[in-house]
Write a protein that holds these residues in place. Structure first.
Motif: not given
Length: 361
Positions: A230-236
């Motif tokens: 819930p605290e860490l998101k990866l984006l690309a």
């Protein structure tokens, strides 16, 4: 009896008015944000610069939004939103548009979605700014240059827009009326994005086309966001644009960059980005972002056409002092080669360091 009827009618009217007011709402909202920024190679002499200006992610704005319950799950909705320069107090546009960001009215239904009309954000801007771009289509050139070709087309006048949510599927579509007599397509716009949520994964694909006096600008986006926790998101994501209007070469340039002898009639850009957002502890959030752009058939300063590469990296730290106020700091680096040399006012690299404060109301 007549007096009794009049009194009863007045009472019913008052109750009806109270009920209508109870089912309607109008909200004043906004945010104020500014930063002090140090930037290297800020002019043709390669001097450094210290200046106050816009925030790293969010330009200052205020607006009014409202809804009225019409019954049956349907509401009338509207939004009026202005953007301004906090450090000068001026409108943040060259033509003194009062509601630069949004000015629309429409109908919204809990089951069938929302249809609005007016000046509005495009579906592309909605998904990139709200979900997929690590810097939310940032304000500094070094953080947002891959979006500069589509920059003039992030908002559309005279537009009809549909937004719908069907389980994990989110759909947005927009059409902008060109308004040119005898040519329905000239100066028109259309765009669509389709987003799907599957567990912790969000994925989106979209397309937008703008017509400028009969010439086209097209952009395709393919984006993904994955929540590791819930605290860490990866984006690309990947952006592919093709510009026949000549505006992309001009919009890529920073203030003070050399004047172009001519612009490309068919510039093509392929941009890739990766990043992450991390809520380290309750008040502290970190954002990491990297951008890479490969341009083909783009303009050099001398009027020839060629190939260019530009890349940048950014670290942003935000610290919340309360639910509405935060301070932040950012460090970024960018470098260009080939045709991107025409976009820098001095040397082909820049380092920026900024601190700022944001208040939301």
């Amino acid at each position: 009896m007549k007096k009794t009827s009049v009194a009863l009618g007045a009472a019913l009217l008052a109750l009806s008015a109270q009920s209508a007011f109870a089912q309607s709402s109008v909200t004043l909202y906004g945010l104020v944000d500014t930063s002090v920024r140090y930037l290297t190679n800020a002019n043709a002499k390669n001097d450094s610069q210290v200046s106050m200006g816009e925030g790293v992610e969010t330009p200052s704005r205020f607006g009014l939004k409202g809804s009225e319950d019409l019954g049956g799950g349907t509401s009338a909705v509207f939004k009026l939103e202005n953007q301004f320069q906090l450090w000068s107090g001026k409108f943040d546009n060259s033509n003194n548009t009062l509601f630069q960001r949004n000015a629309y009215v429409g109908l919204s239904n809990n089951q069938y979605g929302t249809l609005t009309f007016g000046r509005q954000q495009t579906p592309f801007f909605d998904v990139m700014g709200n979900t997929y771009d690590p810097m939310t289509v940032g304000d500094f050139w070094q953080d947002s240059y891959v979006f500069n070709p589509v920059g003039p087309f992030l908002f559309t006048n005279n537009s009809a827009k549909y937004t719908g949510q069907f389980g994990g599927l989110h759909v947005e579509g927009m059409y902008g009326f060109g308004g040119v007599a005898g040519s329905t397509g000239e100066n028109s716009m259309y765009g669509v994005t389709v987003q799907y949520a599957l567990g912790n994964l969000l994925a989106d694909v979209g397309f937008q086309q703008n017509d400028v006096s009969g010439k086209k600008f097209n952009i395709v986006n393919v984006s993904a966001a994955y929540a590791l926790t819930p605290e860490l998101k990866l984006l690309a994501g990947w952006l592919h644009s093709q510009d026949n209007t000549g505006l992309a070469d001009l919009d890529m340039q920073q203030s003070g960059a050399p004047t172009l002898a001519r612009v490309s009639p068919n510039r093509i850009d392929d941009s890739f980005y990766v990043g992450s957002t991390w809520q380290v502890i309750s008040p502290l959030a970190l954002t990491f972002a990297g951008y890479y752009d490969h341009a083909r058939n783009s303009a050099n300063a001398d009027g020839t056409l060629g190939v260019g590469v530009n890349y940048s990296a950014t670290i942003l730290a935000e610290y919340s002092l309360s639910k509405r106020t935060e301070v932040y700091g950012t460090v970024d680096f960018t470098r260009g080669t080939g045709t991107f040399l025409a976009d820098y006012p001095g040397r082909n690299n820049q380092t920026g360091v900024a601190v700022g404060i944001r208040n939301i109301f």
